[in-house]
Design an enzyme around this catalytic site. Structure first.
Site, PDB file in Angstrom:
ATOM      1  N   GLU A 111       0.851  -1.187   0.000  1.00  0.00           N
ATOM      2  CA  GLU A 111       0.000   0.000   0.000  1.00  0.00           C
ATOM      3  C   GLU A 111       0.889   1.240   0.000  1.00  0.00           C
ATOM      4  O   GLU A 111       1.868   1.276   0.747  1.00  0.00           O
ATOM      5  CB  GLU A 111      -0.907   0.026   1.232  1.00  0.00           C
ATOM      6  CG  GLU A 111      -1.942   1.136   1.109  1.00  0.00           C
ATOM      7  CD  GLU A 111      -2.907   1.187   2.300  1.00  0.00           C
ATOM      8  OE1 GLU A 111      -2.715   0.458   3.283  1.00  0.00           O
ATOM      9  OE2 GLU A 111      -3.843   1.972   2.221  1.00  0.00           O
ATOM     10  N   ALA A 251       1.518  -0.095  10.848  1.00  0.00           N
ATOM     11  CA  ALA A 251       1.262  -1.498  10.532  1.00  0.00           C
ATOM     12  C   ALA A 251       0.457  -1.577   9.243  1.00  0.00           C
ATOM     13  O   ALA A 251      -0.035  -0.564   8.754  1.00  0.00           O
ATOM     14  CB  ALA A 251       0.493  -2.177  11.666  1.00  0.00           C
ATOM     15  N   MET A 252       0.339  -2.799   8.711  1.00  0.00           N
ATOM     16  CA  MET A 252      -0.345  -2.971   7.427  1.00  0.00           C
ATOM     17  C   MET A 252      -1.237  -4.202   7.446  1.00  0.00           C
ATOM     18  O   MET A 252      -0.808  -5.294   7.830  1.00  0.00           O
ATOM     19  CB  MET A 252       0.711  -3.070   6.313  1.00  0.00           C
ATOM     20  CG  MET A 252       0.117  -3.218   4.933  1.00  0.00           C
ATOM     21  SD  MET A 252      -0.887  -1.776   4.476  1.00  0.00           S
ATOM     22  CE  MET A 252      -2.099  -2.583   3.435  1.00  0.00           C
ATOM     23  N   GLU A 253      -2.460  -4.018   6.951  1.00  0.00           N
ATOM     24  CA  GLU A 253      -3.527  -5.015   7.096  1.00  0.00           C
ATOM     25  C   GLU A 253      -3.558  -6.079   6.003  1.00  0.00           C
ATOM     26  O   GLU A 253      -4.631  -6.644   5.728  1.00  0.00           O
ATOM     27  CB  GLU A 253      -4.875  -4.276   7.104  1.00  0.00           C
ATOM     28  CG  GLU A 253      -5.310  -3.642   5.759  1.00  0.00           C
ATOM     29  CD  GLU A 253      -4.951  -2.176   5.595  1.00  0.00           C
ATOM     30  OE1 GLU A 253      -4.001  -1.705   6.259  1.00  0.00           O
ATOM     31  OE2 GLU A 253      -5.612  -1.491   4.786  1.00  0.00           O
ATOM     32  N   ASN A 254      -2.433  -6.422   5.374  1.00  0.00           N
ATOM     33  CA  ASN A 254      -2.414  -7.453   4.336  1.00  0.00           C
ATOM     34  C   ASN A 254      -3.263  -8.661   4.739  1.00  0.00           C
ATOM     35  O   ASN A 254      -3.174  -9.132   5.860  1.00  0.00           O
ATOM     36  CB  ASN A 254      -0.988  -7.936   4.095  1.00  0.00           C
ATOM     37  CG  ASN A 254       0.004  -6.800   4.045  1.00  0.00           C
ATOM     38  OD1 ASN A 254      -0.131  -5.912   3.223  1.00  0.00           O
ATOM     39  ND2 ASN A 254       0.962  -6.803   4.950  1.00  0.00           N
ATOM     40  N   GLU A 287      -5.704  -2.974  12.587  1.00  0.00           N
ATOM     41  CA  GLU A 287      -5.395  -3.828  11.429  1.00  0.00           C
ATOM     42  C   GLU A 287      -6.372  -5.004  11.354  1.00  0.00           C
ATOM     43  O   GLU A 287      -6.802  -5.392  10.270  1.00  0.00           O
ATOM     44  CB  GLU A 287      -3.954  -4.341  11.485  1.00  0.00           C
ATOM     45  CG  GLU A 287      -2.885  -3.250  11.631  1.00  0.00           C
ATOM     46  CD  GLU A 287      -3.022  -2.081  10.685  1.00  0.00           C
ATOM     47  OE1 GLU A 287      -3.539  -2.254   9.559  1.00  0.00           O
ATOM     48  OE2 GLU A 287      -2.633  -0.955  11.072  1.00  0.00           O
ATOM     49  N   HIS A 290      -9.639  -3.926   9.831  1.00  0.00           N
ATOM     50  CA  HIS A 290      -9.558  -3.735   8.376  1.00  0.00           C
ATOM     51  C   HIS A 290     -10.008  -4.978   7.613  1.00  0.00           C
ATOM     52  O   HIS A 290     -10.362  -4.878   6.437  1.00  0.00           O
ATOM     53  CB  HIS A 290      -8.118  -3.428   7.957  1.00  0.00           C
ATOM     54  CG  HIS A 290      -7.784  -1.967   7.862  1.00  0.00           C
ATOM     55  ND1 HIS A 290      -8.603  -1.043   7.262  1.00  0.00           N
ATOM     56  CD2 HIS A 290      -6.687  -1.274   8.275  1.00  0.00           C
ATOM     57  CE1 HIS A 290      -8.032   0.153   7.306  1.00  0.00           C
ATOM     58  NE2 HIS A 290      -6.867   0.052   7.924  1.00  0.00           N
ATOM     59  N   GLU A 309     -10.047   3.944   5.976  1.00  0.00           N
ATOM     60  CA  GLU A 309      -9.254   4.420   7.110  1.00  0.00           C
ATOM     61  C   GLU A 309     -10.081   5.189   8.138  1.00  0.00           C
ATOM     62  O   GLU A 309      -9.960   4.966   9.341  1.00  0.00           O
ATOM     63  CB  GLU A 309      -8.064   5.250   6.627  1.00  0.00           C
ATOM     64  CG  GLU A 309      -7.037   4.457   5.811  1.00  0.00           C
ATOM     65  CD  GLU A 309      -6.477   3.239   6.537  1.00  0.00           C
ATOM     66  OE1 GLU A 309      -6.652   3.123   7.772  1.00  0.00           O
ATOM     67  OE2 GLU A 309      -5.867   2.379   5.860  1.00  0.00           O
TER      68      GLU A 309
END
Ligand code: TRP
Ligand code: ZN
Length: 844
Positions: A111, A251-254, A287, A290, A309
Site C-alpha cells: 500500500e 502497521a499494514m492489514e495485508n 489492522e 480492516h 481508514e
C-alpha cells in the site's frame, strides 16, 4: 478523482513465484487477463525498478513498450495468459516500499502503490484478484509466508526450500504480502462465534518471544469485540502478524498476514510504557478491523482512502473505549484533531477527507483522511444512534461484500438503512478546511427564554469551490451556577445562522460541543467563572477536561498580551485554586486528573490563534505552568506520595503528570526525580522521571540520560525514547548534540523509527530550539530532508510537516522557512513526495 475510469482489463487469477536472493530476486507473474467491456485499447501495466526478462502472451513472446513506469502491449486477445519474468533488488531498497529487507528478513509493503515495484500489474485497488504464491528461498529463511492458507511446502536442491500459499478471497494488489525469515513464533488460537478455529501466529525477531504476549492478547480481544459490537467474524483459518523493525508506518492489514512495526508489537513492563501497551492494543485492533472495513469491502480508487481508514479508525477508537476509559480515549482523539488536523487544514496540504487531486498518494495518509475521517463517521454514529449505525453497517456489507466501492456507497447505505437524510451531510467528504462555529447567547428574563445563536462558516480559499453550510451535530448541556444539569441535548446545526431557544428560569452556564461532537472550531467567550463551573460540574468528563484546557489557555494568552505590552506576567489565584482542586480531588478517575494536569502543548496553543509570537508564547506558557506548580507544590507532594504505592496505569499517569510539575516548581525536587528513577519497577515510571528531568531542565538530567542510554543501548525501541528525549533538550547546543547522536551505534539513518525519534522529534517537540530566530533549527531539518529524499522519500515527506506549516509565524521566520523550501525544490533528484509538499507550501 473526476478522471476515474473503470479498468480496461481485469486479472481474476494470478500465480506469483519468487526466487529470493538479496540482490537479484526473480519474480514470475502468470496472470489470467480478461478484457473489461468492449474496446480495443492496449493493455497497460504499472511497474517500476525492475529488470524485465520475459513477456509472454499465451506462451509466445510479444512486443512491448516500457517507459515511465508503464508497460504497454498492443493488440491483446479478449482473454489470455500473461507471463512476466522480472528481477528486483530487495537489498538495495531503502524506501521500504515493495520487496525489501529488514534486519536480514525479506518483507513487503504494497500500500498504496508498492506492488508495481514487485511485478508489472494493474496496480489499482479496483482490480480484484485471487492469488497463488510460491516462495523459494535458502533454508536459512525457515519461515516462508504469504496471504491465505499454506497449501504446499517442500525441499529444493542446494539447501533451498519452498512454500505455496493460496488466498481464497479476491483482493487488490495493495493487500499482497510476502515475508521470509527466521523468527521466534508465538502461537495461539481463537474460536469464532460460529465455531471456526483460527490459528493465531505472532512472528518476532529472535529473542523477543517474551515481548509478544500483549500483542497476542490484544488480537484475541479485538476478534471477540468485533463479533460482539459489529457482529463481524474472521474468515480464514489462520491470522499471522509479523513484526519488523524497518517500517514506514505503524502497521499494514495485508489479508491474513499483517506486517507490523515492532513498536506496535513488542512490549513488556521493563521496556514499554503504559501508553505503549495501549498503542499496541489499538493498532492490533485497527489492522484486524480492516479485514472487513478495507479488505472484504475495499476502495474503488485511492481518493476513497477514508472509506477504509476513517471507518477503521472509528472502529479502533470504539474498541479502545469499550475495553478502556471512554473519556480518556476521546480526549486523545480530540487532541489529534485540534493539535494536528486543524494545522493541516490551515496549511498548504489542506484537503477534504476525500481528496480530489493527488501528486503522490503516500502524502495522503494524513490526519485528515484518518482522524477527521473517523470524526465524520462518528458524527453519523451520533446522528443515527448505535442501532441506526449498525443497521447501516449491515446493509453496507450486504450490498458491497467483495467489491471496491466509494465513500458515497457507504453514506448511501447509512442513509437507506436508517431513513436519516444525509444529503447535506455528504459535504463533509468534499469540503476542505475547518468549519468555525461562532456562538453568542443571551437570556431574556421577561420571557424566561435562553437563546443560543449559532453561526457557521468554513474558510474559503481562492481556488476552491464555494463552501456551503455543513450538517453539524452540536451537543449541548446547560447547567445552573451550582452545577445542576438543566438541559442535555443534541442540536443539529444545518444553516449558516440558527437560533435555539430554551425555557429557563435563569441564565445558564453552557457546555457547548460536548465530547467534541463535530470537528469544528468553537468560538464562544467563556468567563473564567463559567469555566470553573464546567471544570467541576459538567456531566461529561470530556467537557470537564475541555474546560480545564480553556482555563489554562486563557491564562497563557493573557500573559502573552502582557508581555507584548511590556507588562509583568501574573496568574489569578482562582486558576491556581482550580488546578489545586484537581490535584486534591479524591473521587475523579486518576487518568482524567492526569489529562487535566498535562497542560496543552505549545503546538496545541498555536492552533488556537491566527498569528503567533512564538517567543512570547513559550515564555507565557512556562510562566503559567511554573506558577501553578509553585502554587500547588505542597498538595502535589502530598498526592504524589499517596499515589506511589498504587500499581495501575491511571494512577501512574496522574503521578507522573504531577512529577512533571514538581520538577518545575521552584524547589526542583531533584531528590524525588532521582528516587523515582532509581526505584522504578517498569518503563512507565523510569521514563516518567527521566522526561520530567528533561522537561524541567533538572540538574540530574544529563547524568540520568547517560545512565539510561547505557542501560538500554541494545534495545532499539527503548533507544527511540532516549533519542526523543535527547532531541527535546532545551539547550542552545542541542543541534550539535543531535548531530553527534547520528553517529551513535543504535542510530541508523535507514531506519524510520530511529529517524522519527531523533530527527523528527526535534522539529515536532523542541519548539524553542526549532524556531530559533537565527533559523538554525529550520536549516537543520532541511539538511536532513535533503539526505532522506533519496534514502526514503515517504519518511522525508512525513517529517517535513513543521517546514510547511508556517502561516502563523512572523515574517522573518516565514522568510527563513520559505528559503529552506526553495533549497528543497532545487534538489537535483527531488522525489514526488517532497516536491508535492514543498511546491504546495511555496504556492500558498
Ligand atoms: N493501511 C495502513 C493502516 O492504516 C497504513 C500503511 C501502512 C501505509 N504502511 C503503509 C500506508 C505504507 C502507506 C504506505 O493500517
Ligand atoms: Zn488503516
Amino acid at each position: 478523482m473526476a478522471d476515474y475510469l473503470p479498468p480496461d482489463y481485469l486479472v481474476p487469477e494470478l500465480a506469483l513465484s519468487f526466487r529470493l536472493q538479496p540482490n537479484a530476486t526473480q519474480v514470475t507473474a502468470v496472470s489470467q487477463v480478461t478484457r473489461n467491456g468492449e474496446h480495443n485499447r492496449a493493455l497497460v501495466l504499472d511497474g517500476e525498478q525492475q529488470q524485465i526478462q520475459q513477456v509472454l502472451v499465451n506462451g509466445e513472446n510479444v512486443d512491448y513498450l516500457q517507459q515511465e513506469g508503464k508497460l504497454t502491449i498492443e493488440n491483446v486477445p479478449t482473454a489470455f495468459e500473461l507471463t512476466i519474468v522480472t528481477e528486483i533488488n530487495p537489498a538495495a531498497n531503502s524506501s521500504l516500499e515493495g520487496l525489501y529487507m529488514s534486519d536480514g528478513a525479506y518483507c513487503t509493503q504494497c500500500e498504496a502503490e508498492g506492488f508495481r515495484r514487485i511485478t508489472f500489474f494493474p496496480d489499482r485497488p479496483d482490480v480484484l484478484t485471487r492469488y497463488q504464491v510460491r516462495i523459494e528461498a535458502p533454508k536459512a529463511f525457515p519461515f516462508l509466508l504469504s496471504n491465505g492458507n499454506k497449501v504446499e511446502e517442500g525441499e529444493l536442491d542446494g539447501d533451498w526450500h519452498y512454500a505455496c500459499w493460496q488466498d481464497p478471497f479476491p483482493k487488490p494488489s495493495y493487500l499482497f504480502a510476502l515475508v521470509a525469515g527466521d523468527f521466534d513464533l508465538l502461537e495461539d488460537s481463537f474460536t469464532t462465534k460460529t465455531g471456526r478455529d483460527v490459528k493465531l501466529q505472532v512472528f518476532v525477531d529472535k529473542g523477543n518471544l517474551n515481548k509478544s504476549h500483549h500483542a497476542m492478547a490484544s488480537l484475541k480481544k479485538a476478534m471477540a469485540w468485533d463479533e460482539s459490537r459489529f457482529d463481524l467474524e474472521y474468515d480464514l483459518d489462520i491470522y499471522m502478524i509479523v513484526a519488523v523493525d524497518f517500517f514506514n508506518m505503524g502497521a499494514m492489514e495485508n489479508k491474513g498476514l499483517n506486517v507490523f512495526n515492532t513498536k506496535y508489537v513488542l512490549a513488556d513492563e521493563q521496556t514499554a510504557t503504559d501508553d505503549d501497551f495501549h498503542g499496541i492494543e489499538s493498532v492490533i485492533g485497527h489492522e484486524y478491523f480492516h479485514n472487513w472495513t478495507g479488505n472484504r469491502v475495499t476502495c474503488r480508487d485511492w481518493f476513497q482512502l477514508s472509506l477504509k481508514e476513517g471507518l477503521t479508525v472509528f472502529r479502533d477508537q470504539e474498541f479502545s473505549s469499550d475495553v478502556g476509559s471512554r473519556a480518556v480515549n476521546r480526549i486523545h482523539a480530540i487532541k489529534v484533531i485540534k493539535n494536528q488536523q486543524f494545522a493541516e487544514d490551515a496549511g498548504p496540504m489542506s484537503h477534504p477527507i476525500r481528496p480530489e487531486e493527488v501528486i503522490e498518494m503516500n502524502n495522503f495518509y494524513t490526519v485528515t483522511v484518518y482522524n477527521k475521517g473517523a470524526e465524520v463517521i462518528r458524527m453519523m454514529h451520533t446522528l443515527l444512534g448505535e442501532a441506526g449505525f449498525q443497521a447501516g453497517m449491515k446493509l453496507y456489507f450486504e450490498r458491497h461484500d467483495g467489491q471496491a466501492v466509494t465513500c458515497d456507497d457507504f453514506v448511501q447505505a447509512m442513509q437507506d438503512a436508517s431513513g436519516k437524510d444525509l444529503s447535506q451531510f455528504r459535504r463533509w467528504y468534499n469540503q476542505a478546511g475547518t468549519p468555525e462555529l461562532t456562538v453568542t447567547d443571551n437570556y431574556d428574563a421577561d420571557a424566561g427564554v435562553y437563546r443560543l445563536q449559532v453561526a457557521q462558516s468554513t474558510p474559503q480559499r481562492a481556488n476552491e469551490q464555494q463552501k456551503l453550510p455543513q450538517h453539524i451535530p452540536f451537543s449541548v448541556e446547560l447547567l445552573d451556577n451550582d452545577g445542576n444539569s438543566l438541559v442535555n441535548q443534541l442540536l443539529e446545526v444545518t444553516d449558516a445562522e440558527q437560533t435555539f431557544e430554551f425555557n429557563l428560569n435563569a441564565a445558564p452556564v453552557a457546555s457547548l460541543l460536548q465530547d467534541f461532537s463535530a470537528p469544528v472550531k468553537l468560538h464562544y467567550q467563556y468567563a473564567t467563572s463559567q469555566l470553573l463551573v464546567l471544570m467541576r460540574y459538567a456531566s461529561s468528563e470530556v467537557a470537564r477536561w475541555e474546560a480545564s484546557v480553556a482555563l489554562f489557555s486563557q491564562a497563557v494568552w493573557q500573559n502573552v498580551a502582557r508581555l507584548q505590552q511590556s507588562q509583568s506576567m501574573s496568574l489569578d489565584s482562582s486558576v491556581i485554586d482550580a488546578f489545586r482542586a484537581v490535584v486534591l480531588d479524591a473521587s475523579q478517575d486518576h487518568a482524567l486528573s492526569a489529562e487535566m494536569l498535562k497542560f496543552p502543548s505549545t503546538a496545541a496553543l498555536i492552533e488556537q490563534v491566527e498569528k503567533v509570537d512564538v517567543d512570547a508564547l513559550l515564555s507565557a506558557r512556562d510562566f503559567v505552568i511554573d506558577a501553578i506548580a509553585d502554587g500547588c507544590e505542597d498538595e502535589l507532594l502530598a498526592r504524589y506520595r499517596e499515589l506511589t504505592s498504587l500499581d495501575n496505569a491511571a494512577s501512574r499517569s496522574f503521578k507522573n503528570a504531577m512529577l512533571q510539575l514538581l520538577a518545575r516548581s521552584a524547589d526542583g525536587n531533584e531528590a524525588l526525580l532521582q528516587a523515582q528513577y532509581d526505584s522504578a519497577s517498569g518503563m512507565t515510571d523510569a521514563l516518567g522521571a527521566l522526561s520530567a528531568a528533561v522537561a524541567g531542565n533538572a540538574e540530574c538530567r544529563d547524568e540520568l540520560l547517560v545512565q539510561f542510554g547505557e542501560r538500554w543501548q541494545d534495545t532499539p525501541l527503548v533507544m527511540d525514547k532516549w533519542f526523543m528525549l535527547q532531541a527535546s533538550v532545551d539547550e542552545d547546543d542541542v543541534i550539535d548534540r543531535i548531530t553527534a547522536l547520528q553517529q551513535h551505534p543504535a542510530f541508523s539513518f535507514n531506519n524510520p523509527n530511529r529517524v522519527r525519534s531523533l530527527l523528527g522529534a526535534f522539529a515536532a517537540l523542541n519548539l524553542s530550539q526549532y524556531h530559533r530566530a537565527d533559523g538554525a533549527g529550520y536549516q537543520f531539518l532541511t539538511d536532513i530532508i535533503k539526505k532522506l529524499n533519496s534514502v526514503n522519500p515517504q519518511v522525508a515527506a512525513r517529517i517535513m510537516t513543521p517546514l510547511i506549516q508556517f502561516g502563523k509565524f512572523d515574517d522573518a521566520r516565514q522568510a527563513l522557512l520559505k528559503g529552506c523550501l526553495q533549497q528543497l525544490l532545487d534538489l537535483p533528484e527531488l522525489s514526488r513526495d517532497v516536491y508535492e509538499k514543498a511546491s504546495k507550501a511555496l504556492a500558498m
